[in-house]
Design a protein around this motif. Structure first.
Motif, PDB file in Angstrom:
ATOM      1  N   LEU A 153      -4.713 -40.167  -4.146  1.00 60.79           N
ATOM      2  CA  LEU A 153      -5.928 -39.444  -3.748  1.00 60.79           C
ATOM      3  C   LEU A 153      -5.875 -39.075  -2.267  1.00 60.79           C
ATOM      4  CD1 LEU A 153      -8.483 -41.599  -5.748  1.00 60.79           C
ATOM      5  CD2 LEU A 153      -8.149 -39.133  -6.075  1.00 60.79           C
ATOM      6  N   ARG A 154      -5.435 -40.006  -1.431  1.00 60.15           N
ATOM      7  CA  ARG A 154      -5.324 -39.704  -0.001  1.00 60.15           C
ATOM      8  C   ARG A 154      -4.271 -38.620   0.257  1.00 60.15           C
ATOM      9  NH1 ARG A 154      -6.144 -45.397   0.448  1.00 60.15           N
ATOM     10  NH2 ARG A 154      -3.891 -45.784   0.599  1.00 60.15           N
ATOM     11  N   LYS A 155      -3.169 -38.666  -0.470  1.00 61.23           N
ATOM     12  CA  LYS A 155      -2.119 -37.655  -0.310  1.00 61.23           C
ATOM     13  C   LYS A 155      -2.649 -36.278  -0.690  1.00 61.23           C
ATOM     14  CE  LYS A 155       2.451 -36.299  -2.012  1.00 61.23           C
ATOM     15  NZ  LYS A 155       3.603 -36.638  -2.903  1.00 61.23           N
ATOM     16  N   MET A 156      -3.363 -36.209  -1.819  1.00 63.63           N
ATOM     17  CA  MET A 156      -3.916 -34.922  -2.245  1.00 63.63           C
ATOM     18  C   MET A 156      -4.948 -34.415  -1.250  1.00 63.63           C
ATOM     19  SD  MET A 156      -4.315 -35.307  -6.371  1.00 63.63           S
ATOM     20  CE  MET A 156      -2.882 -35.157  -7.459  1.00 63.63           C
ATOM     21  N   GLU A 157      -5.782 -35.317  -0.768  1.00 62.70           N
ATOM     22  CA  GLU A 157      -6.797 -34.934   0.211  1.00 62.70           C
ATOM     23  C   GLU A 157      -6.135 -34.363   1.469  1.00 62.70           C
ATOM     24  OE1 GLU A 157     -11.009 -36.968   1.671  1.00 62.70           O
ATOM     25  OE2 GLU A 157      -9.358 -38.221   0.967  1.00 62.70           O
ATOM     26  N   ALA A 158      -5.015 -34.957   1.884  1.00 64.33           N
ATOM     27  CA  ALA A 158      -4.300 -34.461   3.060  1.00 64.33           C
ATOM     28  C   ALA A 158      -3.697 -33.085   2.803  1.00 64.33           C
ATOM     29  CB  ALA A 158      -3.210 -35.447   3.460  1.00 64.33           C
ATOM     30  N   LEU A 159      -3.198 -32.859   1.598  1.00 62.48           N
ATOM     31  CA  LEU A 159      -2.641 -31.552   1.258  1.00 62.48           C
ATOM     32  C   LEU A 159      -3.717 -30.469   1.241  1.00 62.48           C
ATOM     33  CD1 LEU A 159      -0.215 -32.618  -1.623  1.00 62.48           C
ATOM     34  CD2 LEU A 159       0.468 -31.604   0.571  1.00 62.48           C
ATOM     35  N   LEU A 160      -4.942 -30.875   0.934  1.00 64.79           N
ATOM     36  CA  LEU A 160      -6.027 -29.904   0.779  1.00 64.79           C
ATOM     37  C   LEU A 160      -6.676 -29.507   2.104  1.00 64.79           C
ATOM     38  CD1 LEU A 160      -7.590 -31.212  -2.542  1.00 64.79           C
ATOM     39  CD2 LEU A 160      -6.381 -29.052  -2.191  1.00 64.79           C
ATOM     40  N   THR A 161      -6.002 -29.742   3.215  1.00 64.81           N
ATOM     41  CA  THR A 161      -6.439 -29.091   4.456  1.00 64.81           C
ATOM     42  C   THR A 161      -6.273 -27.576   4.329  1.00 64.81           C
ATOM     43  OG1 THR A 161      -4.235 -29.447   5.387  1.00 64.81           O
ATOM     44  CG2 THR A 161      -5.941 -31.068   5.925  1.00 64.81           C
ATOM     45  N   VAL A 162      -5.424 -27.151   3.404  1.00 57.39           N
ATOM     46  CA  VAL A 162      -5.303 -25.747   2.986  1.00 57.39           C
ATOM     47  C   VAL A 162      -5.880 -25.638   1.592  1.00 57.39           C
ATOM     48  CG1 VAL A 162      -3.707 -23.879   2.473  1.00 57.39           C
ATOM     49  CG2 VAL A 162      -3.209 -25.442   4.362  1.00 57.39           C
ATOM     50  N   ARG A 163      -6.769 -24.672   1.363  1.00 54.09           N
ATOM     51  CA  ARG A 163      -7.406 -24.534   0.049  1.00 54.09           C
ATOM     52  C   ARG A 163      -6.358 -24.223  -1.013  1.00 54.09           C
ATOM     53  NH1 ARG A 163     -12.274 -24.322  -2.028  1.00 54.09           N
ATOM     54  NH2 ARG A 163     -13.194 -24.593   0.045  1.00 54.09           N
ATOM     55  N   MET A 164      -6.441 -24.931  -2.148  1.00 51.40           N
ATOM     56  CA  MET A 164      -5.483 -24.765  -3.239  1.00 51.40           C
ATOM     57  C   MET A 164      -6.192 -24.802  -4.587  1.00 51.40           C
ATOM     58  SD  MET A 164      -2.321 -27.322  -2.365  1.00 51.40           S
ATOM     59  CE  MET A 164      -1.513 -27.368  -0.762  1.00 51.40           C
ATOM     60  N   VAL A 220     -11.348 -33.743  -9.747  1.00 56.39           N
ATOM     61  CA  VAL A 220     -12.721 -34.005 -10.182  1.00 56.39           C
ATOM     62  C   VAL A 220     -13.241 -35.288  -9.539  1.00 56.39           C
ATOM     63  CG1 VAL A 220     -14.109 -34.669 -12.194  1.00 56.39           C
ATOM     64  CG2 VAL A 220     -12.583 -32.690 -12.323  1.00 56.39           C
ATOM     65  N   TYR A 221     -12.393 -36.315  -9.485  1.00 59.00           N
ATOM     66  CA  TYR A 221     -12.797 -37.557  -8.839  1.00 59.00           C
ATOM     67  C   TYR A 221     -13.130 -37.317  -7.368  1.00 59.00           C
ATOM     68  CZ  TYR A 221     -12.578 -42.381  -7.139  1.00 59.00           C
ATOM     69  OH  TYR A 221     -12.866 -43.593  -6.551  1.00 59.00           O
ATOM     70  N   LEU A 222     -12.241 -36.611  -6.650  1.00 58.61           N
ATOM     71  CA  LEU A 222     -12.474 -36.330  -5.236  1.00 58.61           C
ATOM     72  C   LEU A 222     -13.751 -35.512  -5.030  1.00 58.61           C
ATOM     73  CD1 LEU A 222      -8.836 -35.513  -4.105  1.00 58.61           C
ATOM     74  CD2 LEU A 222     -10.211 -37.451  -3.310  1.00 58.61           C
ATOM     75  N   VAL A 248     -11.467 -18.710 -11.391  1.00 59.39           N
ATOM     76  CA  VAL A 248     -10.453 -19.675 -10.980  1.00 59.39           C
ATOM     77  C   VAL A 248     -11.026 -20.546  -9.872  1.00 59.39           C
ATOM     78  CG1 VAL A 248      -8.157 -20.005 -10.008  1.00 59.39           C
ATOM     79  CG2 VAL A 248      -8.559 -18.151 -11.629  1.00 59.39           C
ATOM     80  N   ALA A 249     -10.880 -21.862 -10.008  1.00 62.71           N
ATOM     81  CA  ALA A 249     -11.397 -22.817  -9.024  1.00 62.71           C
ATOM     82  C   ALA A 249     -10.323 -23.103  -7.969  1.00 62.71           C
ATOM     83  CB  ALA A 249     -11.807 -24.103  -9.706  1.00 62.71           C
ATOM     84  N   SER A 250     -10.766 -23.284  -6.757  1.00 62.77           N
ATOM     85  CA  SER A 250      -9.886 -23.780  -5.691  1.00 62.77           C
ATOM     86  C   SER A 250     -10.646 -24.844  -4.922  1.00 62.77           C
ATOM     87  CB  SER A 250      -9.419 -22.656  -4.782  1.00 62.77           C
ATOM     88  OG  SER A 250     -10.509 -22.048  -4.123  1.00 62.77           O
ATOM     89  N   PHE A 251      -9.877 -25.696  -4.230  1.00 58.64           N
ATOM     90  CA  PHE A 251     -10.456 -26.884  -3.605  1.00 58.64           C
ATOM     91  C   PHE A 251      -9.959 -27.023  -2.171  1.00 58.64           C
ATOM     92  CE2 PHE A 251     -10.296 -27.448  -8.118  1.00 58.64           C
ATOM     93  CZ  PHE A 251     -11.447 -28.120  -8.454  1.00 58.64           C
ATOM     94  N   ALA A 252     -10.808 -27.600  -1.340  1.00 58.23           N
ATOM     95  CA  ALA A 252     -10.422 -27.910   0.044  1.00 58.23           C
ATOM     96  C   ALA A 252     -11.070 -29.221   0.445  1.00 58.23           C
ATOM     97  CB  ALA A 252     -10.848 -26.806   0.991  1.00 58.23           C
ATOM     98  N   ALA A 253     -10.357 -29.991   1.265  1.00 63.26           N
ATOM     99  CA  ALA A 253     -10.881 -31.266   1.746  1.00 63.26           C
ATOM    100  C   ALA A 253     -12.055 -31.021   2.700  1.00 63.26           C
ATOM    101  CB  ALA A 253      -9.784 -32.037   2.458  1.00 63.26           C
ATOM    102  N   LEU A 254     -13.033 -31.915   2.613  1.00 61.43           N
ATOM    103  CA  LEU A 254     -14.190 -31.823   3.500  1.00 61.43           C
ATOM    104  C   LEU A 254     -13.949 -32.544   4.816  1.00 61.43           C
ATOM    105  CD1 LEU A 254     -17.036 -32.258   0.870  1.00 61.43           C
ATOM    106  CD2 LEU A 254     -16.438 -30.193   2.127  1.00 61.43           C
ATOM    107  N   GLY A 255     -12.930 -33.410   4.861  1.00 61.66           N
ATOM    108  CA  GLY A 255     -12.605 -34.098   6.114  1.00 61.66           C
ATOM    109  C   GLY A 255     -13.606 -35.191   6.432  1.00 61.66           C
ATOM    110  N   GLY A 256     -13.502 -35.690   7.628  1.00 67.62           N
ATOM    111  CA  GLY A 256     -14.429 -36.747   8.030  1.00 67.62           C
ATOM    112  C   GLY A 256     -13.660 -37.926   8.556  1.00 67.62           C
TER     113      GLY A 256
END
Length: 329
Positions: free
Chosen positions: A263-274, A305-307, A321-329
């Motif tokens: 989950l942390r790895k995916m969150e880090a990758l999502l600094t760019v929307r995917m 979905v969990y994130l 089509v859905a895309s996701f980005a990390a909210l950070g914090g």
């Protein structure tokens, strides 16, 4: 490789071959003192699997008519596929949870199979799976039908907490969801013995997928279930894949840690929307077979979905089509 192993106390491990990288699924034959047997998770139907069961009849020393019950931890094809074939030979009832029964009917029943396949492809498309690749995925999904046929026609449902007799001992049917809806593990407290299906596996992490008609947040359900079962004083765990093992609680904790790291790895990758498909490729690579990609994409969607439910990523829908980005914090 030794494929049929006497594990003691009337328990035989039968390694039923699979045409996948996992290589085999564990079925278990539990022999009672009167010669009756109960079979747990008979495997996927292939010619090689049928041949393995012919070997098991001789090695264990039983006849089909002595099979008392065919017991399923869950409905996935590598566990469920031979249930109807085995029932036709033995006359024994198939036992599974009500949720697993409904899921099997939805996935493998002639009336529902096509609709479920279309819904799976639509889910993948919403997460960026290329339209050009859909025919190969549909062919892959349809290819399971012969490997789960015939369907059992006598199914008895197990309720969570029921006592189920396996050999000479009674086991409690524990609800252990996440890897599959309605997944059951069978627990004998007196012996510290657990038939755990695919809930906790040694050496590999069970797949946790989001699919149509399933749990809305399977990873959250799975992590909560792991936290519950890791307290069990298990002396011997008999899994659906790999070899029987001890240190069950430690392994359950290790799997929870694995998912937290992913989950942390995916969150880090999502600094760019995917999209989910893009994140799947970034996480699992681009050398996956269609079979492997189905699992990887479904698992990626479950993690997204969990994130999202944890408030760690945002979702945008554009042109379906859905895309996701990390909210950070």
């Amino acid at each position: 490789m030794n494929t049929i192993i006497d594990r003691g106390d009337g328990i035989w491990q039968v390694k039923v071959p699979l045409p996948f990288p996992l290589l085999w699924v564990n079925a278990y034959v539990v022999v009672g003192s009167n010669g009756d047997v109960d079979i747990i998770d008979p495997g996927l139907r292939t010619a090689a699997a049928e041949a393995r069961w012919a070997e098991a009849l001789d090695a264990v020393g039983f006849r089909w008519e002595r099979v008392r019950a065919i017991v399923l931890t869950h409905h996935h094809p590598d566990h469920y596929g031979l249930a109807g074939w085995m029932q036709a030979r033995s006359g024994a009832p198939v036992l599974m949870s009500g949720v697993a029964k409904a899921s099997a009917e939805r996935l493998w029943g002639a009336a529902e199979r096509e609709r479920t396949g279309e819904a799976t492809l639509a889910l993948f498309a919403r997460h960026g799976y290329p339209e050009a690749a859909s025919p190969a995925m549909r062919e892959h999904l349809d290819g399971f039908a012969p490997m789960v046929s015939p369907q059992p026609d006598r199914i008895e449902t197990i309720r969570y907490g029921d006592r189920v007799r396996l050999g000479d001992a009674e086991y409690e049917a524990l609800h252990t969801p996440g890897h599959a809806g309605g997944h059951l593990s069978f627990w004998n407290e007196a012996e510290g013995r657990l038939f755990c299906g695919d809930h906790v596996l040694p050496g590999i992490s069970p797949n946790v997928s989001l699919l149509p008609f399933g749990d809305a947040d399977p990873l959250a359900i799975y992590l909560a279930s792991l936290e519950e079962v890791e307290r069990l004083p298990v002396a011997a765990a008999f899994p659906g894949h790999r070899e029987p093992f001890a240190h069950y609680g430690d392994r359950a904790r290790a799997i929870r840690t694995h998912h937290e790291e992913r989950l942390r790895k995916m969150e880090a990758l999502l600094t760019v929307r995917m999209t989910g498909y893009e994140l799947c490729r970034a996480t699992f690579g681009d050398k996956l077979s269609v079979h492997q990609l189905r699992f990887a994409l479904s698992e990626t969607i479950a993690h997204l979905v969990y994130l999202e439910n944890q408030g760690r990523v945002s979702r945008i829908e554009e042109r379906g089509v859905a895309s996701f980005a990390a909210l950070g914090g």
